[in-house]
Motif scaffolding. Structure first.
Motif, PDB file in Angstrom:
ATOM      1  N   GLY A 254     -58.468 -21.608  -1.587  1.00 60.53           N
ATOM      2  CA  GLY A 254     -59.439 -20.827  -2.334  1.00 60.53           C
ATOM      3  C   GLY A 254     -60.434 -20.105  -1.448  1.00 60.53           C
ATOM      4  N   TRP A 255     -61.607 -19.867  -2.029  1.00 58.74           N
ATOM      5  CA  TRP A 255     -62.677 -19.118  -1.367  1.00 58.74           C
ATOM      6  C   TRP A 255     -63.052 -19.813  -0.068  1.00 58.74           C
ATOM      7  CZ3 TRP A 255     -68.349 -20.070  -1.739  1.00 58.74           C
ATOM      8  CH2 TRP A 255     -69.103 -18.984  -1.275  1.00 58.74           C
ATOM      9  N   ARG A 256     -63.169 -19.068   0.990  1.00 52.76           N
ATOM     10  CA  ARG A 256     -63.584 -19.540   2.311  1.00 52.76           C
ATOM     11  C   ARG A 256     -62.594 -20.533   2.921  1.00 52.76           C
ATOM     12  NH1 ARG A 256     -69.252 -19.259   3.264  1.00 52.76           N
ATOM     13  NH2 ARG A 256     -68.591 -19.475   5.414  1.00 52.76           N
ATOM     14  N   THR A 257     -61.281 -20.391   2.623  1.00 48.35           N
ATOM     15  CA  THR A 257     -60.261 -21.264   3.211  1.00 48.35           C
ATOM     16  C   THR A 257     -60.443 -21.322   4.726  1.00 48.35           C
ATOM     17  OG1 THR A 257     -58.648 -20.864   1.452  1.00 48.35           O
ATOM     18  CG2 THR A 257     -57.766 -21.569   3.572  1.00 48.35           C
ATOM     19  N   GLY A 258     -60.394 -22.532   5.253  1.00 53.80           N
ATOM     20  CA  GLY A 258     -60.564 -22.759   6.680  1.00 53.80           C
ATOM     21  C   GLY A 258     -61.983 -23.086   7.092  1.00 53.80           C
ATOM     22  N   ALA A 259     -62.957 -22.855   6.211  1.00 56.68           N
ATOM     23  CA  ALA A 259     -64.354 -23.147   6.542  1.00 56.68           C
ATOM     24  C   ALA A 259     -64.591 -24.659   6.551  1.00 56.68           C
ATOM     25  CB  ALA A 259     -65.296 -22.481   5.539  1.00 56.68           C
ATOM     26  N   ARG A 260     -65.445 -25.087   7.435  1.00 55.27           N
ATOM     27  CA  ARG A 260     -65.821 -26.501   7.495  1.00 55.27           C
ATOM     28  C   ARG A 260     -66.868 -26.799   6.425  1.00 55.27           C
ATOM     29  NH1 ARG A 260     -64.213 -28.449  12.802  1.00 55.27           N
ATOM     30  NH2 ARG A 260     -63.563 -26.642  14.017  1.00 55.27           N
ATOM     31  N   VAL A 261     -66.816 -28.046   5.927  1.00 57.55           N
ATOM     32  CA  VAL A 261     -67.797 -28.474   4.932  1.00 57.55           C
ATOM     33  C   VAL A 261     -68.469 -29.768   5.382  1.00 57.55           C
ATOM     34  CG1 VAL A 261     -66.699 -27.344   2.957  1.00 57.55           C
ATOM     35  CG2 VAL A 261     -66.066 -29.665   3.525  1.00 57.55           C
ATOM     36  N   HIS A 262     -69.701 -29.915   4.966  1.00 57.98           N
ATOM     37  CA  HIS A 262     -70.505 -31.109   5.239  1.00 57.98           C
ATOM     38  C   HIS A 262     -71.025 -31.571   3.882  1.00 57.98           C
ATOM     39  CE1 HIS A 262     -73.576 -33.545   7.373  1.00 57.98           C
ATOM     40  NE2 HIS A 262     -74.312 -33.233   6.319  1.00 57.98           N
ATOM     41  N   VAL A 263     -70.726 -32.821   3.521  1.00 60.95           N
ATOM     42  CA  VAL A 263     -71.111 -33.345   2.214  1.00 60.95           C
ATOM     43  C   VAL A 263     -72.069 -34.515   2.402  1.00 60.95           C
ATOM     44  CG1 VAL A 263     -70.284 -34.442   0.083  1.00 60.95           C
ATOM     45  CG2 VAL A 263     -68.892 -32.679   1.202  1.00 60.95           C
ATOM     46  N   GLU A 264     -73.146 -34.510   1.643  1.00 58.07           N
ATOM     47  CA  GLU A 264     -74.072 -35.637   1.579  1.00 58.07           C
ATOM     48  C   GLU A 264     -74.345 -35.909   0.119  1.00 58.07           C
ATOM     49  OE1 GLU A 264     -77.603 -35.491   4.000  1.00 58.07           O
ATOM     50  OE2 GLU A 264     -76.613 -34.197   5.480  1.00 58.07           O
ATOM     51  N   TYR A 265     -74.410 -37.205  -0.243  1.00 59.79           N
ATOM     52  CA  TYR A 265     -74.805 -37.542  -1.604  1.00 59.79           C
ATOM     53  C   TYR A 265     -75.526 -38.877  -1.641  1.00 59.79           C
ATOM     54  CZ  TYR A 265     -70.550 -40.485  -2.095  1.00 59.79           C
ATOM     55  OH  TYR A 265     -69.567 -41.418  -1.944  1.00 59.79           O
ATOM     56  N   THR A 266     -76.198 -39.105  -2.771  1.00 60.89           N
ATOM     57  CA  THR A 266     -76.880 -40.356  -3.052  1.00 60.89           C
ATOM     58  C   THR A 266     -76.290 -40.919  -4.332  1.00 60.89           C
ATOM     59  OG1 THR A 266     -78.907 -39.537  -2.032  1.00 60.89           O
ATOM     60  CG2 THR A 266     -79.122 -41.421  -3.524  1.00 60.89           C
ATOM     61  N   VAL A 267     -76.018 -42.232  -4.333  1.00 60.52           N
ATOM     62  CA  VAL A 267     -75.531 -42.911  -5.533  1.00 60.52           C
ATOM     63  C   VAL A 267     -76.749 -43.257  -6.376  1.00 60.52           C
ATOM     64  CG1 VAL A 267     -74.218 -44.876  -6.431  1.00 60.52           C
ATOM     65  CG2 VAL A 267     -73.655 -43.927  -4.166  1.00 60.52           C
ATOM     66  N   ILE A 268     -76.712 -42.867  -7.647  1.00 63.42           N
ATOM     67  CA  ILE A 268     -77.804 -43.227  -8.558  1.00 63.42           C
ATOM     68  C   ILE A 268     -77.217 -44.010  -9.728  1.00 63.42           C
ATOM     69  CG2 ILE A 268     -79.313 -41.351  -7.837  1.00 63.42           C
ATOM     70  CD1 ILE A 268     -78.474 -39.753 -10.208  1.00 63.42           C
ATOM     71  N   SER A 269     -78.061 -44.765 -10.409  1.00 58.69           N
ATOM     72  CA  SER A 269     -77.563 -45.703 -11.420  1.00 58.69           C
ATOM     73  C   SER A 269     -76.928 -45.028 -12.624  1.00 58.69           C
ATOM     74  CB  SER A 269     -78.677 -46.646 -11.869  1.00 58.69           C
ATOM     75  OG  SER A 269     -79.741 -45.889 -12.408  1.00 58.69           O
ATOM     76  N   GLY A 270     -77.354 -43.843 -12.964  1.00 55.16           N
ATOM     77  CA  GLY A 270     -76.763 -43.156 -14.105  1.00 55.16           C
ATOM     78  C   GLY A 270     -77.381 -41.788 -14.289  1.00 55.16           C
ATOM     79  N   CYS A 271     -76.664 -40.943 -14.996  1.00 58.45           N
ATOM     80  CA  CYS A 271     -77.141 -39.592 -15.287  1.00 58.45           C
ATOM     81  C   CYS A 271     -77.193 -39.428 -16.799  1.00 58.45           C
ATOM     82  CB  CYS A 271     -76.200 -38.545 -14.713  1.00 58.45           C
ATOM     83  SG  CYS A 271     -76.094 -38.562 -12.925  1.00 58.45           S
TER      84      CYS A 271
END
Length: 177
Positions: A139-156
């Protein structure tokens, strides 16, 4: 004098026609810049949650693959779909806090800015934070590197019971590849 006026008018007309032909290209470039920061990076925010475990496994067994759904925003708005394709949990204690090693596919569905990324990294079950890196494979930007950060929360609010995850997918600039 009359010839000079005609040439001046003709030149102005040609310049105006050429300018009008360039407008669609300029508008397209403006749309692409809207999805990139000054440094060429794109930041996609997300909230995701687990929708299923495939195949269903008994509680005492290690989990199967996790399927996820969610929403994305920031520089690109749309929906999120994902799959944890491998998950290994460290033993608690002697060396470090409990760490979960993860391999996952993240898919952002956002029209012309849709993409699928393969990422790997880990989640710290004490701090409830995760850090993963990968590459866009489709898809869009094929080959681009990605950096993912997230926080686990109890619920949304308004989402299925259980934890959910809020974070960012930063897509590197073209120079980062």
């Amino acid at each position: 004098m009359n010839t000079l006026r005609r040439r001046s008018f003709t030149t102005s007309l040609v310049i105006a026609i050429l300018a009008l032909q360039c407008l669609p290209a300029l508008a397209s470039g403006a749309s692409e810049r809207r999805h990139r920061g000054d440094d060429g990076r794109v930041v996609v925010t997300f909230t995701k949650w687990i929708t299923a475990v495939v195949p269903p496994v008994p509680a005492e067994a290690l989990p199967g693959r996790f399927l996820m759904a969610g929403i994305v925003g920031g520089d690109v708005a749309g929906t999120f779909a994902g799959e944890v394709i491998d998950r290994k949990v460290s033993t608690t204690g002697t060396i470090t806090a409990q760490i979960v090693a993860l391999d996952a596919l993240y898919e952002v569905l956002a029209g012309d800015h849709s993409f699928t990324a393969l990422i790997q990294g880990g989640q710290n079950n004490v701090t409830h934070k995760a850090l993963l890196r990968g590459v866009i494979l489709n898809g869009w930007r094929t080959g681009a590197r990605v950096h993912v950060e997230y926080t686990v929360i109890s619920g949304c609010a308004g989402k299925p019971a259980g934890p959910c995850f809020q974070g960012t997918i930063t897509i590197g600039s073209d120079d980062d590849n």
